[in-house]
Design a protein around this motif. Structure first.
Motif, PDB file in Angstrom:
ATOM      1  N   GLN A 137       1.447  -1.233   0.080  1.00  0.00           N
ATOM      2  CA  GLN A 137      -0.237   0.050   0.320  1.00  0.00           C
ATOM      3  C   GLN A 137       1.086   0.799   0.066  1.00  0.00           C
ATOM      4  OE1 GLN A 137      -2.193  -0.989   3.556  1.00  0.00           O
ATOM      5  NE2 GLN A 137      -0.528   0.074   4.908  1.00  0.00           N
ATOM      6  N   ALA A 138       0.348   1.867  -0.283  1.00  0.00           N
ATOM      7  CA  ALA A 138       0.613   3.735  -0.297  1.00  0.00           C
ATOM      8  C   ALA A 138      -0.135   4.418   0.710  1.00  0.00           C
ATOM      9  CB  ALA A 138       0.856   4.151  -1.578  1.00  0.00           C
ATOM     10  N   TYR A 139       0.899   5.405   1.233  1.00  0.00           N
ATOM     11  CA  TYR A 139       0.287   6.953   2.173  1.00  0.00           C
ATOM     12  C   TYR A 139       0.511   8.106   1.166  1.00  0.00           C
ATOM     13  CZ  TYR A 139       0.354   3.547   5.825  1.00  0.00           C
ATOM     14  OH  TYR A 139       0.706   2.667   7.028  1.00  0.00           O
ATOM     15  N   THR A 140      -0.493   8.018   0.768  1.00  0.00           N
ATOM     16  CA  THR A 140      -1.242   8.975   0.090  1.00  0.00           C
ATOM     17  C   THR A 140      -1.572  10.440   0.570  1.00  0.00           C
ATOM     18  OG1 THR A 140      -0.551   7.610  -1.851  1.00  0.00           O
ATOM     19  CG2 THR A 140      -1.572   9.916  -2.335  1.00  0.00           C
ATOM     20  N   THR A 141      -1.466  11.164   0.534  1.00  0.00           N
ATOM     21  CA  THR A 141      -2.316  13.099   0.305  1.00  0.00           C
ATOM     22  C   THR A 141      -2.769  13.513  -0.014  1.00  0.00           C
ATOM     23  OG1 THR A 141      -0.417  13.578   2.324  1.00  0.00           O
ATOM     24  CG2 THR A 141      -1.697  15.190   1.531  1.00  0.00           C
ATOM     25  N   ILE A 142      -4.495  13.408  -0.090  1.00  0.00           N
ATOM     26  CA  ILE A 142      -5.005  14.534  -1.592  1.00  0.00           C
ATOM     27  C   ILE A 142      -4.979  16.015  -0.771  1.00  0.00           C
ATOM     28  CG2 ILE A 142      -6.816  13.537  -2.333  1.00  0.00           C
ATOM     29  CD1 ILE A 142      -5.334  11.460  -2.581  1.00  0.00           C
ATOM     30  N   GLY A 199       1.702   2.924  -7.416  1.00  0.00           N
ATOM     31  CA  GLY A 199       2.399   2.284  -6.556  1.00  0.00           C
ATOM     32  C   GLY A 199       3.021   2.676  -5.786  1.00  0.00           C
ATOM     33  N   LYS A 200       4.013   2.394  -5.426  1.00  0.00           N
ATOM     34  CA  LYS A 200       4.592   2.413  -4.090  1.00  0.00           C
ATOM     35  C   LYS A 200       4.863   3.762  -4.088  1.00  0.00           C
ATOM     36  CE  LYS A 200       6.793  -2.152  -3.758  1.00  0.00           C
ATOM     37  NZ  LYS A 200       8.427  -2.835  -3.672  1.00  0.00           N
ATOM     38  N   GLY A 201       5.449   4.794  -4.617  1.00  0.00           N
ATOM     39  CA  GLY A 201       6.362   6.063  -4.542  1.00  0.00           C
ATOM     40  C   GLY A 201       4.656   7.213  -4.220  1.00  0.00           C
ATOM     41  N   MET A 202       3.928   6.613  -4.728  1.00  0.00           N
ATOM     42  CA  MET A 202       2.555   7.832  -4.784  1.00  0.00           C
ATOM     43  C   MET A 202       2.665   8.455  -3.011  1.00  0.00           C
ATOM     44  SD  MET A 202      -0.919   7.477  -6.917  1.00  0.00           S
ATOM     45  CE  MET A 202      -1.879   7.227  -5.662  1.00  0.00           C
ATOM     46  N   SER A 203       2.959   9.102  -3.079  1.00  0.00           N
ATOM     47  CA  SER A 203       2.205   9.865  -1.985  1.00  0.00           C
ATOM     48  C   SER A 203       1.435  11.112  -1.688  1.00  0.00           C
ATOM     49  CB  SER A 203       4.568  10.937  -1.143  1.00  0.00           C
ATOM     50  OG  SER A 203       4.790  11.459  -2.611  1.00  0.00           O
ATOM     51  N   SER A 204       1.485  11.296  -2.739  1.00  0.00           N
ATOM     52  CA  SER A 204       0.799  12.503  -2.710  1.00  0.00           C
ATOM     53  C   SER A 204       0.195  12.596  -4.033  1.00  0.00           C
ATOM     54  CB  SER A 204       1.210  13.830  -2.495  1.00  0.00           C
ATOM     55  OG  SER A 204      -0.179  15.075  -2.486  1.00  0.00           O
ATOM     56  N   LEU A 205      -1.445  12.882  -4.342  1.00  0.00           N
ATOM     57  CA  LEU A 205      -1.748  13.791  -5.382  1.00  0.00           C
ATOM     58  C   LEU A 205      -2.680  14.755  -5.164  1.00  0.00           C
ATOM     59  CD1 LEU A 205      -4.536  10.991  -6.546  1.00  0.00           C
ATOM     60  CD2 LEU A 205      -2.227  11.623  -7.887  1.00  0.00           C
ATOM     61  N   CYS A 208      -9.547  17.507   2.097  1.00  0.00           N
ATOM     62  CA  CYS A 208      -7.850  16.580   2.465  1.00  0.00           C
ATOM     63  C   CYS A 208      -7.510  15.941   2.945  1.00  0.00           C
ATOM     64  CB  CYS A 208      -7.187  18.936   2.116  1.00  0.00           C
ATOM     65  SG  CYS A 208      -7.271  19.637   1.396  1.00  0.00           S
ATOM     66  N   LYS A 209      -7.330  15.074   2.204  1.00  0.00           N
ATOM     67  CA  LYS A 209      -6.620  13.762   2.813  1.00  0.00           C
ATOM     68  C   LYS A 209      -6.030  13.352   3.480  1.00  0.00           C
ATOM     69  CE  LYS A 209     -12.119  12.517   3.611  1.00  0.00           C
ATOM     70  NZ  LYS A 209     -12.675  11.293   3.873  1.00  0.00           N
ATOM     71  N   ASN A 210      -5.184  12.183   4.500  1.00  0.00           N
ATOM     72  CA  ASN A 210      -4.759  11.484   4.368  1.00  0.00           C
ATOM     73  C   ASN A 210      -4.562   9.818   3.797  1.00  0.00           C
ATOM     74  OD1 ASN A 210      -2.273  13.312   4.428  1.00  0.00           O
ATOM     75  ND2 ASN A 210      -2.716  13.639   6.323  1.00  0.00           N
ATOM     76  N   PHE A 211      -4.424   9.054   3.237  1.00  0.00           N
ATOM     77  CA  PHE A 211      -4.516   7.736   3.134  1.00  0.00           C
ATOM     78  C   PHE A 211      -3.694   6.270   3.055  1.00  0.00           C
ATOM     79  CE2 PHE A 211      -8.737  10.063   0.002  1.00  0.00           C
ATOM     80  CZ  PHE A 211      -9.632   9.804   0.931  1.00  0.00           C
ATOM     81  N   ARG A 212      -4.266   5.273   3.258  1.00  0.00           N
ATOM     82  CA  ARG A 212      -4.126   3.877   2.987  1.00  0.00           C
ATOM     83  C   ARG A 212      -4.267   3.162   1.319  1.00  0.00           C
ATOM     84  NH1 ARG A 212      -3.728   3.950   8.143  1.00  0.00           N
ATOM     85  NH2 ARG A 212      -5.737   2.680   8.180  1.00  0.00           N
ATOM     86  N   ILE A 213      -3.488   3.386   0.325  1.00  0.00           N
ATOM     87  CA  ILE A 213      -4.190   3.120  -0.669  1.00  0.00           C
ATOM     88  C   ILE A 213      -3.074   1.811  -1.353  1.00  0.00           C
ATOM     89  CG2 ILE A 213      -4.236   3.739  -3.676  1.00  0.00           C
ATOM     90  CD1 ILE A 213      -4.408   6.243  -1.784  1.00  0.00           C
ATOM     91  N   THR A 261      -9.718  22.658 -11.835  1.00  0.00           N
ATOM     92  CA  THR A 261      -8.029  22.334 -11.839  1.00  0.00           C
ATOM     93  C   THR A 261      -7.453  21.599 -13.186  1.00  0.00           C
ATOM     94  OG1 THR A 261      -8.757  19.999 -10.494  1.00  0.00           O
ATOM     95  CG2 THR A 261      -7.091  19.520 -11.512  1.00  0.00           C
ATOM     96  N   GLY A 262      -5.986  22.511 -13.499  1.00  0.00           N
ATOM     97  CA  GLY A 262      -5.642  22.642 -14.387  1.00  0.00           C
ATOM     98  C   GLY A 262      -4.433  21.454 -14.657  1.00  0.00           C
ATOM     99  N   LYS A 263      -4.188  20.984 -13.461  1.00  0.00           N
ATOM    100  CA  LYS A 263      -3.099  19.901 -13.001  1.00  0.00           C
ATOM    101  C   LYS A 263      -3.157  18.929 -11.902  1.00  0.00           C
ATOM    102  CE  LYS A 263       0.900  21.274 -14.499  1.00  0.00           C
ATOM    103  NZ  LYS A 263       2.437  21.885 -15.413  1.00  0.00           N
ATOM    104  N   ILE A 264      -2.886  17.787 -12.475  1.00  0.00           N
ATOM    105  CA  ILE A 264      -2.750  17.101 -10.745  1.00  0.00           C
ATOM    106  C   ILE A 264      -1.051  16.539 -11.202  1.00  0.00           C
ATOM    107  CG2 ILE A 264      -4.081  15.011 -10.264  1.00  0.00           C
ATOM    108  CD1 ILE A 264      -6.154  14.936 -12.262  1.00  0.00           C
ATOM    109  N   ILE A 265      -0.553  16.638  -9.758  1.00  0.00           N
ATOM    110  CA  ILE A 265       0.955  16.088  -9.673  1.00  0.00           C
ATOM    111  C   ILE A 265       1.039  14.288  -8.506  1.00  0.00           C
ATOM    112  CG2 ILE A 265       2.976  16.761  -8.856  1.00  0.00           C
ATOM    113  CD1 ILE A 265       1.709  20.113  -9.981  1.00  0.00           C
ATOM    114  N   ALA A 266       1.737  13.309  -9.020  1.00  0.00           N
ATOM    115  CA  ALA A 266       1.353  12.872  -8.111  1.00  0.00           C
ATOM    116  C   ALA A 266       3.245  13.361  -7.656  1.00  0.00           C
ATOM    117  CB  ALA A 266       2.140  11.295  -9.140  1.00  0.00           C
ATOM    118  N   GLY A 267       3.175  13.710  -6.171  1.00  0.00           N
ATOM    119  CA  GLY A 267       4.157  14.572  -5.356  1.00  0.00           C
ATOM    120  C   GLY A 267       3.740  15.665  -5.188  1.00  0.00           C
ATOM    121  N   GLY A 268       4.985  16.167  -4.747  1.00  0.00           N
ATOM    122  CA  GLY A 268       5.183  18.046  -3.685  1.00  0.00           C
ATOM    123  C   GLY A 268       5.053  18.468  -5.358  1.00  0.00           C
ATOM    124  N   PRO A 269       4.888  20.082  -5.224  1.00  0.00           N
ATOM    125  CA  PRO A 269       4.388  20.679  -6.527  1.00  0.00           C
ATOM    126  C   PRO A 269       6.170  20.997  -6.858  1.00  0.00           C
ATOM    127  CG  PRO A 269       4.219  22.043  -4.252  1.00  0.00           C
ATOM    128  CD  PRO A 269       4.375  20.676  -3.854  1.00  0.00           C
TER     129      PRO A 269
END
Length: 474
Positions: free
Chosen positions: A314-319, A375-381, A329-334, A353-361
């Motif tokens: 699972q990935a730990y991901t901030t939305i 994937g494993k490294g998806m820390s944020s959407l 705005c949440k934190n998920f186990r995905i 929405t104009g852009k969606i970023i995987a990770g930080g800005p």
């Protein structure tokens, strides 16, 4: 959210901390690196949101490329039954990592599936039929404190369970600990800075899985042979700092070091410089100055791997995003292999929405294919509005020198930008383009809105290819 508001929230959290711990934290002082750096808005909207479990996907698309290095090789076939945690992809090279099934069910097929960049990657597609875990995995919530494995066994478990760095690069963790006889680790540096704006998962893991993180660090100390570990954490996480200080009291070899808020505080070289004062030479690895660096969430999954025999599934991901309502705005186990579109649908995509970023800005990647999978490294959407995503008009460079002042590596980004745009690759190499850590500080600070990092990235790729070709032709 303004920096002032972030500080207010930090103050509110700090108000929950005992006076004794506050005094202890104050006595630790604060450190930072001194060359370059910038101060983007923190925008930690999900900072106080506990981690939630995202619904399991009906079908998981499990990429064999969830790590730096060679893709894993599928070891299952169409029609095979698999359980959660079962090996489905085997590391195929020295720099590679095992991949495990995130769900239980039947292998639908092995195929080439486009990832977030739009490029097709090998993947195992699994149809879910439940949530049955492999019998070798301890799925209980019981904390296992006694470490029974020795150094060699721990490193083997890292490799077997597919542990990778969860700070962004997804480098196979076991390789960092496979030291040569002449190499010695003096400091295990635990990266808890989480300096990228918006992302909050490290903070939540520290707060919600504190003891497991500390046991993970003790495990890493055994694997590294280091006499001490130092947790570097930016001081906009006062509650996490307090919990770590309290939790490490029975662990004399683990120390907590608060850090000033500055980007890119969490970059390896900058973190080592801030904490130890040592400078990693250009082209060298942290072990050259006696250090191994791992992310704090990596320490948590290391605990799971060694004490629970649990791989990363699972990935730990901030939305997050400025246009997303605060409650969304949440934190998920995905679970790995979950469709990104399903996550977007569950959160609700803001109309602007104009852009969606995987990770930080600052260092994340824009998603060009929303039909991709986690994937494993998806820390944020991160959802960026059209207004935020729009770039300002590009103007002529005024030679203001701000990009030079901001570069934490000491490069001249404006020069590299010009050389790369003119394809002058030999000069790019001579001016140190391969040392760029692609932090984006130069482009962030540029008043002329010049695409400095964009050009440097392209030039770095071309220069790297030139260097490899030259070595091959020798």
């Amino acid at each position: 959210m303004s920096e002032n508001r972030i500080k207010e929230l930090a103050g509110e959290l700090a108000g929950e901390i005992s006076k004794e711990i506050k005094r202890e934290i104050k006595s630790l002082g604060k450190k930072t690196f001194h060359m370059g750096g910038v101060h983007p808005e923190a925008n930690k909207f999900a900072h106080s949101k506990s981690v939630e479990t995202f619904p399991l996907p009906d079908q998981a698309v499990v990429y064999m490329t969830q790590h730096l290095g060679a893709p894993a090789k599928p070891v299952v076939q169409k029609g095979d039954k698999v359980k959660v945690g079962q090996l489905v992809g085997e590391a195929s090279g020295f720099v590679s990592a095992n991949i495990h099934s995130p769900i239980s069910g039947t292998v639908n097929r092995i195929d080439m599936i486009a990832d977030i960049t739009g490029y097709k990657r090998p993947a195992v597609i699994i149809d879910r039929e439940g949530d049955e875990w492999d019998e070798s995995i301890d799925t209980s919530e019981d904390i296992v404190r006694e470490i029974k494995l020795n150094k060699e066994e721990i490193i083997a478990r890292m490799k077997d369970r597919g542990i990778v760095g969860l700070g962004g690069a997804c480098f196979p963790t076991h390789i960092k600990y496979m030291l040569k006889p002449e190499q010695k680790c003096e400091f295990l540096i635990v990266n808890a800075a989480e300096c990228e704006p918006y992302i909050s998962t490290d903070n939540r893991v520290m707060l919600e899985r504190t003891e497991q993180c500390i046991i993970g660090i003790e495990i890493a100390l055994i694997a590294s042979g280091a006499p001490q570990a130092i947790i570097g954490i930016e001081d906009n996480k006062p509650k996490a700092i307090a919990k770590l200080v309290e939790a490490t009291k029975g662990h004399p070899r683990i120390k907590v070091q608060p850090l000033n808020i500055k980007y890119p505080q969490g970059a390896e070289k900058q973190l080592i410089k801030a904490i130890t004062g040592r400078s990693v030479p250009n082209g060298a690895l942290p072990i050259s100055v006696g250090c191994i660096v791992n992310n704090i969430t990596t320490m948590y999954v290391l605990y799971q791997a060694v004490q629970k025999n649990k791989p990363i599934v699972q990935a730990y991901t901030t939305i997050s995003g400025k246009s997303i309502p605060a409650e969304q705005c949440k934190n998920f186990r995905i679970r790995l292999g979950t469709p990104i579109k399903a996550i977007m649908d569950a959160v609700g995509i803001p109309e602007d929405t104009g852009k969606i970023i995987a990770g930080g800005p600052m260092m994340g990647k824009a998603i060009t294919n929303i039909e991709a999978y986690a994937g494993k490294g998806m820390s944020s959407l991160l959802f960026i509005s059209e207004k935020e995503a729009a770039r300002g008009p590009i103007r002529n460079c005024t030679r203001c020198g701000k990009c030079v002042q901001a570069c934490p590596i000491g490069l001249e980004p404006h020069r590299l930008h010009a050389l790369a745009s003119q394809n002058r690759l030999e000069e790019c190499e001579q001016n140190g383009i391969m040392n760029c850590i692609e932090c984006g500080s130069c482009q962030f600070i540029c008043p002329a809105n010049r695409p400095i990092l964009d050009n440097i990235r392209v030039g770095k790729n071309k220069t790297g290819a030139m260097i490899r070709a030259r070595a091959t032709n020798k």
